[in-house]
Design a protein around this motif. Structure first.
Motif, PDB file in Angstrom:
ATOM      1  N   ASP A 164       0.842  -1.212   0.000  1.00 15.62           N
ATOM      2  CA  ASP A 164       0.000   0.000   0.000  1.00 15.62           C
ATOM      3  C   ASP A 164       0.874   1.258   0.000  1.00 15.62           C
ATOM      4  OD1 ASP A 164      -2.192  -1.613   0.150  1.00 15.62           O
ATOM      5  OD2 ASP A 164      -2.511  -1.339   2.306  1.00 15.62           O
ATOM      6  N   CYS A 165       0.413   2.284  -0.677  1.00 13.70           N
ATOM      7  CA  CYS A 165       1.140   3.561  -0.698  1.00 13.70           C
ATOM      8  C   CYS A 165       1.096   4.179   0.695  1.00 13.70           C
ATOM      9  CB  CYS A 165       0.500   4.524  -1.689  1.00 13.70           C
ATOM     10  SG  CYS A 165       0.547   3.902  -3.372  1.00 13.70           S
ATOM     11  N   THR A 166       2.223   4.693   1.155  1.00 17.80           N
ATOM     12  CA  THR A 166       2.257   5.221   2.525  1.00 17.80           C
ATOM     13  C   THR A 166       1.787   6.676   2.595  1.00 17.80           C
ATOM     14  OG1 THR A 166       4.571   5.718   2.174  1.00 17.80           O
ATOM     15  CG2 THR A 166       4.071   3.678   3.353  1.00 17.80           C
ATOM     16  N   ILE A 167       1.890   7.417   1.496  1.00 15.52           N
ATOM     17  CA  ILE A 167       1.432   8.815   1.522  1.00 15.52           C
ATOM     18  C   ILE A 167       0.015   8.931   0.969  1.00 15.52           C
ATOM     19  CG2 ILE A 167       1.853  11.138   0.591  1.00 15.52           C
ATOM     20  CD1 ILE A 167       4.802  10.634   1.058  1.00 15.52           C
ATOM     21  N   GLY A 168      -0.241   8.334  -0.189  1.00  9.66           N
ATOM     22  CA  GLY A 168      -1.614   8.216  -0.673  1.00  9.66           C
ATOM     23  C   GLY A 168      -2.125   9.341  -1.543  1.00  9.66           C
ATOM     24  N   VAL A 169      -1.395  10.452  -1.636  1.00 11.36           N
ATOM     25  CA  VAL A 169      -1.730  11.499  -2.629  1.00 11.36           C
ATOM     26  C   VAL A 169      -0.476  11.775  -3.459  1.00 11.36           C
ATOM     27  CG1 VAL A 169      -3.609  12.652  -1.386  1.00 11.36           C
ATOM     28  CG2 VAL A 169      -1.247  13.376  -0.974  1.00 11.36           C
ATOM     29  N   PRO A 185      -0.533  21.185  -5.040  1.00 11.98           N
ATOM     30  CA  PRO A 185      -0.234  20.769  -3.661  1.00 11.98           C
ATOM     31  C   PRO A 185      -0.207  19.241  -3.617  1.00 11.98           C
ATOM     32  CG  PRO A 185      -2.527  21.480  -3.830  1.00 11.98           C
ATOM     33  CD  PRO A 185      -1.914  21.677  -5.195  1.00 11.98           C
ATOM     34  N   GLY A 186       0.620  18.674  -2.766  1.00 11.23           N
ATOM     35  CA  GLY A 186       0.719  17.213  -2.727  1.00 11.23           C
ATOM     36  C   GLY A 186       1.324  16.720  -1.438  1.00 11.23           C
ATOM     37  N   GLY A 187       2.027  15.605  -1.527  1.00 15.04           N
ATOM     38  CA  GLY A 187       2.512  14.872  -0.358  1.00 15.04           C
ATOM     39  C   GLY A 187       3.573  15.571   0.470  1.00 15.04           C
ATOM     40  N   LEU A 188       4.158  16.657  -0.042  1.00 17.12           N
ATOM     41  CA  LEU A 188       5.111  17.425   0.771  1.00 17.12           C
ATOM     42  C   LEU A 188       4.485  18.794   1.058  1.00 17.12           C
ATOM     43  CD1 LEU A 188       8.002  17.616   2.028  1.00 17.12           C
ATOM     44  CD2 LEU A 188       8.677  18.766  -0.079  1.00 17.12           C
ATOM     45  N   GLN A 222     -12.003  19.015 -13.085  1.00 13.08           N
ATOM     46  CA  GLN A 222     -12.517  17.705 -12.698  1.00 13.08           C
ATOM     47  C   GLN A 222     -11.454  16.634 -12.901  1.00 13.08           C
ATOM     48  OE1 GLN A 222     -15.325  15.485 -14.992  1.00 13.08           O
ATOM     49  NE2 GLN A 222     -16.475  14.894 -13.178  1.00 13.08           N
ATOM     50  N   HIS A 223     -11.181  15.862 -11.854  1.00 12.72           N
ATOM     51  CA  HIS A 223     -10.120  14.859 -11.889  1.00 12.72           C
ATOM     52  C   HIS A 223     -10.303  13.998 -10.646  1.00 12.72           C
ATOM     53  CE1 HIS A 223      -6.498  14.136 -14.279  1.00 12.72           C
ATOM     54  NE2 HIS A 223      -5.963  13.618 -13.202  1.00 12.72           N
ATOM     55  N   TYR A 224      -9.611  12.887 -10.577  1.00 14.22           N
ATOM     56  CA  TYR A 224      -9.648  12.023  -9.375  1.00 14.22           C
ATOM     57  C   TYR A 224     -11.096  11.664  -9.008  1.00 14.22           C
ATOM     58  CZ  TYR A 224      -5.266  14.688  -9.004  1.00 14.22           C
ATOM     59  OH  TYR A 224      -4.098  15.316  -9.274  1.00 14.22           O
ATOM     60  N   SER A 225     -11.977  11.540 -10.022  1.00 12.36           N
ATOM     61  CA  SER A 225     -13.416  11.485  -9.729  1.00 12.36           C
ATOM     62  C   SER A 225     -14.002  10.093  -9.729  1.00 12.36           C
ATOM     63  CB  SER A 225     -14.186  12.295 -10.772  1.00 12.36           C
ATOM     64  OG  SER A 225     -13.698  13.573 -10.822  1.00 12.36           O
ATOM     65  N   PRO A 226     -14.744   9.763  -8.672  1.00 15.00           N
ATOM     66  CA  PRO A 226     -15.568   8.560  -8.718  1.00 15.00           C
ATOM     67  C   PRO A 226     -16.727   8.772  -9.697  1.00 15.00           C
ATOM     68  CG  PRO A 226     -15.573   9.563  -6.506  1.00 15.00           C
ATOM     69  CD  PRO A 226     -14.920  10.519  -7.432  1.00 15.00           C
ATOM     70  N   ASP A 277      -7.554  19.823  -2.416  1.00 11.81           N
ATOM     71  CA  ASP A 277      -7.419  19.896  -3.876  1.00 11.81           C
ATOM     72  C   ASP A 277      -8.007  18.644  -4.541  1.00 11.81           C
ATOM     73  OD1 ASP A 277      -5.915  20.918  -6.431  1.00 11.81           O
ATOM     74  OD2 ASP A 277      -5.247  18.833  -6.187  1.00 11.81           O
ATOM     75  N   ARG A 278      -7.643  17.457  -4.024  1.00 11.95           N
ATOM     76  CA  ARG A 278      -8.133  16.218  -4.655  1.00 11.95           C
ATOM     77  C   ARG A 278      -9.640  16.098  -4.490  1.00 11.95           C
ATOM     78  NH1 ARG A 278      -3.508  17.330  -5.080  1.00 11.95           N
ATOM     79  NH2 ARG A 278      -1.765  15.862  -5.271  1.00 11.95           N
ATOM     80  N   LEU A 279     -10.148  16.460  -3.302  1.00  9.95           N
ATOM     81  CA  LEU A 279     -11.595  16.341  -3.071  1.00  9.95           C
ATOM     82  C   LEU A 279     -12.373  17.342  -3.917  1.00  9.95           C
ATOM     83  CD1 LEU A 279     -11.757  15.636   0.752  1.00  9.95           C
ATOM     84  CD2 LEU A 279     -12.599  14.166  -1.103  1.00  9.95           C
TER      85      LEU A 279
END
Ligand code: AMP
Ligand code: MG
Length: 337
Positions: free
Chosen positions: A174-179, A197-200, A236-240, A328-330
């Protein structure tokens, strides 16, 4: 027609050699990173990288990140500068991508025709061992169909990129950071600019640079050769597939108003027994941003496979740590085209 699913490979020395050979022959391989799983190809081979775009359905104007085994290799693909070197020293290997002027060996396809290239040294030891076994850098965007939720384990990749040219996924857990990584444009080193924006956390970058980082510019039209500073950063991205609704913070009363066939994702495990109903989920036991980020994409993906009519999600409100990346992802997951 049955879906052809790619096979998972454990990270044994023999498998690493085998997958490195596939990449050397121009193939594509699913790879683990600390951020999200990637879909990798030889970054110096345009024909191989074209397979990434095809498998993902990714538009040609969305450039790829080039992954190196060590910071010392940066000069092979990019022109570096003192600010980039300070950041690399502080945060590589890790979830920071730097955009720098590119060297001619990087194909135009990888950079979508730009004169800059995005580079990073991933922290996942298995990914780095694979790059070392290859002896060339690996271009790798997230291993999901374009626009869908990013994968944070090997099974996510297998389940959503079946029936493509992808045949092999290196399973690194499993990815430890996840974004995804934080992307910083340092092509003008005097004016560092955040592209994603991201994991750092941004404040960590600013403390090393001893200077404020500019915010992302509003992206312009995403046509080929467009001057939008962060290509591919679509609203729009990362979308269910299930509609997502965002909420600042959900009160008990608001939660109880949501119908039972709509899922509710809280940031923190609820303390009230009345909230432990089958449509209530949470991203973290204690509400830490790191575990919220780690669980975010997996939770959305799992709910998207259920019969929920909507997914309601609470947004973190702070501006620190991973909160801006999660927001950002949400926000993109909830955006309508
Ligand atoms: P992904 O690998 O899917 O997380 O996406 C990589 C993102 O990096 C792209 O969508 C772009 O926003 C950004 N990127 C990659 N290369 C460049 C570049 N040369 N200039 C600006 N942004 C870039
Ligand atoms: Mg992506």
């Amino acid at each position: 027609m049955p879906k052809i699913k790619p096979a998972l490979f454990r990270p044994t020395p023999a498998n690493l050699t085998r997958l490195a050979n596939q990449l050397r022959r121009g193939g594509i391989v699913g790879v683990p990173a600390e951020t999200v799983y990637g879909l990798a190809a030889n970054a110096l081979d345009a024909t191989a990288c074209a397979r990434i775009f095809k498998a993902k359905g990714r538009p040609a104007n969305d450039p790829l990140i080039v992954h190196l085994a060590r910071a010392a290799d940066i000069g092979n693909v990019a022109l570096t500068n003192p600010a980039a070197e300070r950041l690399a020293e502080a945060f590589w290997p890790g979830p920071l991508t730097l955009v720098l002027p590119k060297k001619p060996c990087v194909p135009d396809l990888v950079t979508s025709g730009r004169n800059t290239v995005a580079v990073r040294v991933p922290a996942h030891p298995v990914f780095r061992r694979l790059i070392k076994a290859c002896g060339f850098p690996l271009a790798a965007p997230s291993a999901n169909p374009f626009g869908y939720i990013s994968p944070t384990c090997a099974a996510h990749v297998r389940d959503s990129l079946g029936n493509t040219e992808l045949r092999a996924i290196l399973d690194g857990g499993d990815c430890t950071i996840g974004v995804e990584s934080t992307i910083l444009d340092l092509s003008d080193p005097a004016h560092p600019r955040l592209l994603r924006p991201g994991g750092l956390a941004l404040e960590k970058i600013e403390s090393v640079l001893q200077q404020k980082v500019l915010g992302p510019k509003k992206s312009g039209k995403l046509t080929l050769g467009s001057s939008a500073p962060a290509p591919g950063m679509l609203p729009q991205h990362y979308s269910p597939h299930t509609p997502v609704r965002l909420h600042p913070a959900l009160s008990l009363k608001n939660i109880q108003r949501i119908p039972a066939n709509e899922a509710i994702v809280l940031l923190l495990r609820p303390r009230q027994k009345t909230l432990l109903t089958p449509n209530v989920f949470w991203l973290s036991e204690a509400g830490q941003l790191a575990s919220i980020a780690r669980n975010l994409f997996g939770q959305l993906r799992q709910l998207d496979q259920g019969a929920w009519l909507k997914i309601h999600v609470e947004l973190p409100t702070s501006n620190e740590g991973l909160a801006p990346a999660i927001r950002d992802r949400l926000t993109r997951a909830a955006a309508k085209v």
